[in-house]
Write an enzyme that holds these catalytic residues in place. Structure first.
Site, mmCIF file in Angstrom:
data_model
loop_
_atom_site.group_PDB
_atom_site.id
_atom_site.type_symbol
_atom_site.label_atom_id
_atom_site.label_comp_id
_atom_site.label_asym_id
_atom_site.label_seq_id
_atom_site.Cartn_x
_atom_site.Cartn_y
_atom_site.Cartn_z
ATOM 1 C CG HIS A 65 -2.040 -1.010 1.089
ATOM 2 N ND1 HIS A 65 -3.087 -1.089 1.985
ATOM 3 C CD2 HIS A 65 -2.280 -1.979 0.168
ATOM 4 C CE1 HIS A 65 -3.916 -2.056 1.629
ATOM 5 N NE2 HIS A 65 -3.444 -2.616 0.530
ATOM 6 C CD GLU A 87 -1.508 3.993 3.889
ATOM 7 O OE1 GLU A 87 -2.634 4.160 4.377
ATOM 8 O OE2 GLU A 87 -1.292 3.269 2.888
ATOM 9 C CB CYS A 145 -6.343 -0.664 5.409
ATOM 10 S SG CYS A 145 -4.634 -1.224 5.277
ATOM 11 C CB CYS A 156 -1.617 1.091 6.223
ATOM 12 S SG CYS A 156 -1.317 0.332 4.616
ATOM 13 C CB ALA A 202 -18.015 9.637 -31.632
ATOM 14 C CB THR A 237 -23.226 -1.517 -31.299
ATOM 15 O OG1 THR A 237 -24.078 -0.382 -31.140
ATOM 16 C CG2 THR A 237 -21.782 -1.044 -31.396
ATOM 17 C CG ASP A 295 -20.447 -0.054 -35.309
ATOM 18 O OD1 ASP A 295 -21.088 0.071 -36.381
ATOM 19 O OD2 ASP A 295 -20.509 0.760 -34.380
ATOM 20 C CG LEU A 346 -15.956 -3.756 -27.706
ATOM 21 C CD1 LEU A 346 -17.065 -4.297 -26.822
ATOM 22 C CD2 LEU A 346 -16.182 -2.271 -27.993
ATOM 23 N N GLY A 359 -25.107 0.780 -28.752
ATOM 24 C CA GLY A 359 -25.514 1.931 -29.543
ATOM 25 C C GLY A 359 -26.469 2.847 -28.832
#
Length: 344
Positions: A51, A53, A78, A87, A157, A202, A206, A210, A288
């Protein structure tokens, strides 16, 4: 900006360096200051590793200075055992007399415990320094803990005259709105989120991958919804290159994890419940228009990133209707910009 806020701002800067690498853990930065000088810094670099710290204390060369230092931490230290020790215990053992915290842990069963433990050991604790910035840094983690669902980012877009695409024939390619620059930013968004979803239309029209081809980073979990088994088995989503989840049914698709949908079930409700069970803390909805509008109508979104181009279509598929608080506008070039909107 006072001195505590200045050092907390540095904590936020450090923490953000790990964006996309700590999920499902939060991003945390820590700074140790002695006599007006930074003597140690650290941040949580990756899930399962040390972590902030721990890294900050380890970076201090002269440990004798810790007993008269202040440690700044963007999130409450934590107090429980996880993959690493608490921590709070390390701070106590290091005899650091003062701790400054950006914001409390959002998890109800943990929030405040770390603060109380430090105070019980005589440590001076100051909280809620740059609280809004620290909470915004971990908005995905906080939303997941408090609302029991992923943080949802809508992304699309559009043309300058308000269309998300033209009406297309089968196998006709989509209108290219993005530039090389905005494409890189879109893939960076993917790399810093856990999952991404598109609807049936979509996926068919398309054939998206991804993935994060234009940015260094992990691929998000790919998700598509296909209630009637319409998406071709040879689609890029089913190429096996990265984890993919199919909601619905498609008997032609092999080797892809499938979650059945009852006829009366809400695909969005099923999806969000499934993602919560998998500890997936952030989701991009990339299309979409029907799927985007469904999330908006259910008020299940947190942030929208809308890329507007100088292209005019004059006709086609209208953009989703959305209302929210505009946070910023990123200008890419004349007539081409991205608006970031937050749900009110």
């Amino acid at each position: 900006m006072n001195i505590d806020e200045l050092y907390m701002q540095r904590c936020v800067q450090l923490a953000s360096m790990a964006e996309g690498h700590t999920s499902p853990n939060p991003m945390v930065g820590a700074v140790i200051v002695c006599d007006g000088h930074i003597i140690g810094e650290g941040y949580h670099r990756r899930c399962g590793e040390a972590h902030a710290e721990v890294n900050a204390i380890a970076s201090v060369r002269d440990k004798s200075l810790l007993s008269r230092s202040t440690i700044y931490v963007s999130l409450e230290p934590c107090s429980h055992y996880g993959k690493t020790p608490p921590c709070c215990d390390l701070i106590i053992e290091s005899k650091i007399p003062r701790v400054v915290v950006g914001c409390l842990d959002p998890f109800p069963q943990v929030s405040g415990r770390g603060i109380r433990k430090l105070q019980q050991h005589g440590i001076d604790v100051t909280t809620n320094i740059l609280q809004e910035a620290c909470m915004w840094l971990n908005r995905k983690f906080i939303t997941f803990q408090q609302q029991g669902r992923p943080y949802i980012t809508l992304k699309w877009a559009q043309s300058s005259d308000g269309f998300i695409d033209r009406h297309r024939q089968a196998n006709e390619p989509p209108t290219q709105f993005s530039t090389p620059t905005t494409r890189c930013w879109s893939h960076r968004l993917r790399a810093t989120n856990d999952a991404i979803v598109v609807g049936t239309n979509t996926a068919i029209a398309d054939n998206p991958s991804l993935t994060t081809r234009y940015w260094s980073g992990r691929n998000p979990l790919r998700i598509t919804i296909d209630k009637r088994g319409r998406i071709p088995a040879h689609s890029a989503l089913f190429d096996g290159t990265t984890d993919t989840l199919l909601l619905g049914k498609n008997e032609e698709v092999k080797g892809v994890e499938t979650i059945a949908l009852a006829p009366e079930a809400s695909s969005i409700d099923v999806l969000l419940k499934e993602l919560h069970q998998r500890n997936v803390q952030s989701l991009i909805v990339e299309g979409g228009s029907t799927l985007l509008q469904a999330f908006i109508d259910c008020n299940l979104w947190d942030e929208a990133r809308i890329e507007t181009t100088p292209i005019e279509l004059h006709n086609g598929i209208k953009v989703p209707i959305i209302n929210g608080e505009e946070m910023q506008i990123n200008l890419h070039r004349q007539g081409h910009h991205t608006r970031i909107i937050r749900r009110q």
